[in-house]
Design a protein around this motif. Structure first.
Motif, short mmCIF file in Angstrom:
data_model
loop_
_atom_site.label_atom_id
_atom_site.label_comp_id
_atom_site.label_asym_id
_atom_site.label_seq_id
_atom_site.Cartn_x
_atom_site.Cartn_y
_atom_site.Cartn_z
N ASN A 37 0.97 -1.27 -0.33
CA ASN A 37 -0.04 0.02 0.07
C ASN A 37 1.14 1.53 -0.03
O ASN A 37 1.44 1.93 0.62
CB ASN A 37 -0.77 -0.11 1.64
N ILE A 38 0.96 1.52 -0.84
CA ILE A 38 1.18 3.18 -1.00
C ILE A 38 0.94 4.19 -0.43
O ILE A 38 1.86 5.73 0.16
CB ILE A 38 1.54 3.92 -2.66
N HIS A 39 -0.14 4.17 0.52
CA HIS A 39 -0.69 4.71 1.35
C HIS A 39 -0.86 3.94 2.61
O HIS A 39 -1.75 3.97 3.05
CB HIS A 39 -2.08 5.67 1.21
N PRO A 40 0.50 4.65 3.92
CA PRO A 40 0.05 3.42 4.67
C PRO A 40 -0.22 4.55 5.74
O PRO A 40 -0.59 5.49 5.53
CB PRO A 40 1.76 2.67 5.20
N LYS A 41 -0.85 3.55 6.91
CA LYS A 41 -1.46 4.06 7.92
C LYS A 41 -0.90 5.11 9.32
O LYS A 41 -0.89 5.47 10.71
CB LYS A 41 -3.12 3.71 7.78
N ASP A 42 0.47 4.22 9.48
CA ASP A 42 0.49 4.29 10.34
C ASP A 42 2.13 5.91 10.19
O ASP A 42 3.17 6.09 10.03
CB ASP A 42 2.08 3.46 10.66
N LYS A 43 0.55 6.72 10.53
CA LYS A 43 1.35 8.06 10.13
C LYS A 43 1.53 8.75 11.69
O LYS A 43 2.40 9.79 11.19
CB LYS A 43 0.87 8.94 9.44
N LEU A 44 1.26 8.29 12.56
CA LEU A 44 1.14 8.70 14.30
C LEU A 44 3.46 9.13 14.56
O LEU A 44 3.66 9.50 14.73
CB LEU A 44 0.35 7.79 15.11
N PRO A 45 3.88 7.09 14.16
CA PRO A 45 5.86 8.02 14.25
C PRO A 45 5.78 8.98 13.71
O PRO A 45 7.26 9.28 13.83
CB PRO A 45 6.19 6.39 13.83
N VAL A 46 5.66 8.96 12.41
CA VAL A 46 6.09 9.96 11.24
C VAL A 46 5.63 11.28 12.28
O VAL A 46 6.87 13.17 12.06
CB VAL A 46 5.40 10.42 9.99
N GLY A 47 4.91 12.09 12.67
CA GLY A 47 4.58 13.14 12.92
C GLY A 47 5.17 13.02 14.29
O GLY A 47 5.52 14.25 14.72
N GLN A 48 5.75 12.21 15.24
CA GLN A 48 6.60 12.34 16.40
C GLN A 48 7.20 12.69 16.01
O GLN A 48 8.13 13.25 16.79
CB GLN A 48 5.84 10.82 17.33
N ARG A 49 8.60 11.73 14.96
CA ARG A 49 9.82 12.06 15.22
C ARG A 49 9.87 13.07 14.16
O ARG A 49 11.39 13.52 14.29
CB ARG A 49 9.92 10.71 14.07
N LEU A 50 9.44 14.24 13.26
CA LEU A 50 9.09 15.46 12.75
C LEU A 50 9.19 16.39 13.85
O LEU A 50 9.89 17.15 13.96
CB LEU A 50 7.55 15.85 12.31
N ALA A 51 8.73 15.94 15.08
CA ALA A 51 8.29 16.57 16.33
C ALA A 51 9.73 16.64 16.88
O ALA A 51 10.40 17.95 17.24
CB ALA A 51 7.20 16.87 17.00
N LEU A 52 9.94 15.77 16.96
CA LEU A 52 11.48 15.47 17.58
C LEU A 52 12.35 16.32 17.35
O LEU A 52 13.20 17.17 17.87
CB LEU A 52 11.52 14.04 17.98
N LEU A 53 12.66 16.31 15.87
CA LEU A 53 13.84 17.01 14.84
C LEU A 53 13.90 18.80 15.72
O LEU A 53 14.04 18.85 15.32
CB LEU A 53 13.88 16.32 14.02
N ALA A 54 11.64 18.98 15.49
CA ALA A 54 11.62 20.03 15.43
C ALA A 54 11.78 20.70 17.23
O ALA A 54 12.38 22.05 16.76
CB ALA A 54 10.15 20.30 14.55
N VAL A 55 11.68 20.07 17.77
CA VAL A 55 12.23 20.63 18.93
C VAL A 55 13.44 20.90 19.03
O VAL A 55 14.14 21.93 19.69
CB VAL A 55 11.59 19.28 19.92
N ARG A 56 13.94 19.71 18.57
CA ARG A 56 15.63 19.69 18.66
C ARG A 56 16.20 21.04 18.32
O ARG A 56 17.09 21.87 18.18
CB ARG A 56 16.77 18.95 18.45
N GLU A 57 15.88 21.09 16.68
CA GLU A 57 16.44 21.64 15.86
C GLU A 57 16.12 23.31 15.92
O GLU A 57 16.99 24.48 15.58
CB GLU A 57 16.52 21.90 14.28
N ALA A 58 14.92 23.75 15.67
CA ALA A 58 14.41 24.85 16.13
C ALA A 58 14.27 25.71 17.82
O ALA A 58 13.69 26.59 18.22
CB ALA A 58 12.71 24.77 15.45
#
Length: 510
Positions: free
Chosen positions: A382-403
């Motif tokens: 499936n090119i549209h997987p539903k496991d999006k929650l870890p994506v959002g969590q990891r994005l936020a971790l990087l933004a919190v560290r960098e920004a």
């Protein structure tokens, strides 16, 4: 009777003046379309406010105790720069005044502003992911400006959309905003500008023909294709809603999404841009296929250099060399290309998304960039997987560290060096504190090769913050590939349980 008629005429005149007043008031003053009621302005950096007015008009902007003025130039353009401001969740009024009129925007906050862009996996709805939808009651100061999905043949100065006191209807953008707001306790504003099926070239300004050779070829062909251009104009000027066929036709074009959906945002102050795109560019290794027409793009191998040029161009447009780019790596998925060996979803020689991930990681060659590792996520079919929650969590971790400058572990282990020890290779990692496997078994998805370029699965052993590799089939292994496959089976993480990034140490041609 005459007095009554007179009073009625006066009333009609007054009513007409009231109805027409907004248009009259704005005749000599406009403010750029990203500014509306409920807006979020970027904290801790200068904030440009701009628009148009009659040439020579003095325009004054008032906000948060500041009062700044600018004179409209001969082209009728004006811009002021508000000084850096701290985060503030208390609603304030942004006032813009010209010589004859004033525009006020209510309920404006100061916080973290991010643009979230890309194709269908960025557009993927909150309602389709139950564990992200469940976050909605806990969302506090999250606002969204969703850019209307449309196209334009030339770069536009305005767009359709407005700030609303509601989370974005994007699973990735909302979960990112949610965890960012939780970590920073600041208002978060998301500008959502995404459209399914779009290539990176769709989001590129025309002047990138000067820096990206294949894009110049694409735009030269586009300019010569009268039928395509006429059809685009016909669709845009025709009835709405568009048919699905016309909608797909528009979003698969080059440049014209940027013209309508990104250019009018420049230079709205923001911390950075989250980019979840790449699937459209995975339909070939080498790019510029003749058929189908919508696969005539960078392909996977040229994508990395294209991505870097695109980032540099956006930063130039925004006038901010520190504008941060968070790139979402394409997750696990398997649809092999016919140009390579047909060895399956876990084999490192198959022409799969592994090569796109390698290209996406080239973004790290630029400062102020991060790549969110999703190698452990996805769906093989499936090119549209539903496991999006870890994506959002990891994005936020990087933004919190960098920004936000918080000292946290925000990424998984990254290969630092590989040391040859007789018949073994020892892989050393950065971000490897507490290196372990999630299932307690030996590390998976490591492959070895010698100069013959014949790859074999490695026997693995975890030793401290290293992984030791060997194979009874190789007397002298020289190269390693890890997680380098369409849908690898991986289990290597650090103490924060963030997955190790895929990599390869060879330079064999695909």
């Amino acid at each position: 009777m005459k007095n009554n008629r007179f009073r009625m005429a006066m009333f009609r005149g007054w009513l007409l003046a009231v109805v027409l007043w907004p248009a009259l008031a704005l005749a000599d003053l406009t403010v750029a379309s990203p500014f509306t009621d409920n807006a979020v302005l970027q904290r801790d950096m200068r904030v440009p406010v701009w628009g148009t007015a009659n040439a020579g008009t003095t325009v004054t902007v008032e906000f948060a105790g500041q009062k700044k003025s600018s004179v409209a130039n001969t082209s009728g353009q004006w811009k002021v720069q508000l000084d850096s401001m701290v985060a503030n969740a208390e609603p304030q009024v942004l006032r813009v005044s010209g010589s004859k009129s004033q525009v006020s925007f209510q309920n404006v906050l100061i916080g973290e502003v991010w643009i979230c862009s890309g194709q269908s996996n960025m557009q993927f709805s909150v309602d389709a992911v139950p564990n992200i939808k469940a976050l909605i009651p806990g969302a506090k100061n999250i606002r969204c400006f969703e850019v209307n999905r449309t196209v334009a043949m030339t770069a536009q100065d305005s767009l359709e959309g407005q700030w609303v006191e509601k989370h974005p209807n994007s699973a990735v953008a909302f979960s990112f905003a949610y965890f960012l707001e939780q970590a920073g306790d600041v208002p978060v504003g998301i500008i959502l500008a995404c459209w399914g099926s779009s290539s990176i070239e769709a989001w590129m300004p025309r002047d990138m023909t000067q820096t990206v050779p294949h894009f110049k070829t694409m735009m030269d062909e586009f300019d010569a294709d009268t039928a395509t251009r006429d059809r685009i104009v016909s669709i845009v000027e025709g009835p709405k809603p568009w048919s699905r066929t016309d909608d797909i036709f528009l979003r698969r074009q080059s440049n014209i999404l940027y013209n309508a959906m990104i250019h009018p945002l420049v230079p709205y102050a923001c911390r950075g841009l989250v980019w979840y795109q790449g699937e459209r560019n995975t339909q070939s290794m080498f790019g510029m296929l003749k058929e189908p027409w919508f696969s005539r793009n960078s392909g996977m191998l040229k994508y990395g250099d294209t991505l870097k040029a695109w980032i540099a161009r956006y930063r130039k447009g925004w006038g901010n060399e520190e504008m941060h780019f968070l790139v979402v790596m394409l997750p696990g998925y398997f649809k092999p290309l016919s140009t390579g060996p047909q060895m399956g979803a876990e084999h490192p020689t198959t022409h799969s998304w592994a090569w796109m991930r390698e290209s996406q990681l080239k973004a790290l060659e630029l400062q102020h960039t991060s790549v969110v590792n999703t190698i452990d996520l996805g769906d093989v079919k499936n090119i549209h997987p539903k496991d999006k929650l870890p994506v959002g969590q990891r994005l936020a971790l990087l933004a919190v560290r960098e920004a936000m400058g918080q000292k946290i572990e925000a990424q998984g282990p990254m290969m630092e060096r590989v040391k040859v020890q007789d018949a073994q290779l020892v892989v050393h990692f950065a971000h490897a504190e507490g290196l372990k496997t999630l299932d307690g078994n030996a590390p998976k998805a490591f492959w070895l090769a010698d100069d013959s370029a014949q790859w074999t699965k490695a026997e693995t052993e975890l030793k401290g913050e290293t992984v030791v590799l060997s194979s009874p089939k190789l007397k002298k292994p020289l190269y390693v590939r890890y997680g380098f496959a369409g849908k690898p089976n991986v289990n290597l993480v650090n103490a924060a349980e963030l997955p190790a990034y895929p990599f390869r140490t060879d330079t064999f041609n695909p």
